[in-house]
Write an enzyme that holds these catalytic residues in place. Structure first.
Site, PDB file in Angstrom:
ATOM      1  CG  HIS A   1      13.028  -3.619   7.856  1.00  0.00           C
ATOM      2  ND1 HIS A   1      14.213  -3.381   7.207  1.00  0.00           N
ATOM      3  CD2 HIS A   1      12.270  -2.512   7.702  1.00  0.00           C
ATOM      4  CE1 HIS A   1      14.168  -2.156   6.686  1.00  0.00           C
ATOM      5  NE2 HIS A   1      12.998  -1.617   6.973  1.00  0.00           N
TER       6      HIS A   1
ATOM      7  CG  ASP B   1       5.158  -0.105   8.457  1.00  0.00           C
ATOM      8  OD1 ASP B   1       4.941   1.114   8.341  1.00  0.00           O
ATOM      9  OD2 ASP B   1       5.913  -0.745   7.711  1.00  0.00           O
TER      10      ASP B   1
END
Length: 177
Positions: free
Chosen positions: A93, A152
């Site tokens: 991320h 996700d």
């Protein structure tokens, strides 16, 4: 319904530096109309590195399931090595390094739901991808910066367990934004 509400909350804006928020702010700052700013932001959500990422995780997961022995870490690592020429979706991320708090929360609920709905093997394999893939990605990037799974990694599995079709994953993500 409660879990879907939670899913929308974890996909909600979380700091202002993400792609869709940036696009909306950039367009708004140009003096354009609200429709154009929102349309641009929603358009940016379609990309596989933003709003479409959980669908890409599920696509990648199907390939992994077809090509590995889920009980053999070596088999999983070998397949992840092949993926490293591109991207292992669900890992890393831009803002979160130590942990993505949304992913931590979602993973806990995903595990419980997987046990109840008969997806425990799928959850265990995703967990293995996370466990084995993170150090591999860090090594490939020649980075000592910690890396974590992102929201996700598990959201696509949760949507699948809820019976939500993949083509609706990105619109759900967008509606939360």
């Amino acid at each position: 319904a409660h879990l879907l509400d939670m899913m929308l909350m974890v996909h909600a804006e979380h700091g202002g530096g993400n792609n869709s928020t940036f696009v909306c702010r950039a367009l708004s700052s140009s003096g354009t109309d609200t429709y154009s700013a929102i349309a641009g932001a929603v358009g940016s959500l379609k990309g596989p590195l933003h709003g479409g990422a959980n669908a890409k995780v599920m696509e990648m997961f199907r390939y992994i399931k077809e090509n590995v022995d889920p009980h053999d870490d070596g088999s999983i690592k070998d397949y992840l090595s092949k993926l490293l020429s591109g991207k292992i979706y669900g890992l890393g991320h831009a803002v979160y390094t130590m942990s993505d708090p949304r992913a931590v929360l979602l993973k806990k609920y995903a595990q419980r739901m997987a046990e109840l709905k008969g997806y425990a093997d799928d959850f265990a394999l995703l967990q293995k991808v996370e466990e084995l893939g993170l150090p591999m990605v860090m090594e490939r990037k020649h980075s000592d910066t910690p890396m974590c799974a992102n929201v996700d990694m598990y959201s696509g599995l949760v949507y699948a367990m809820l019976g939500i079709p993949e083509e609706v994953f990105t619109p759900l993500f967008a509606s939360a934004r």
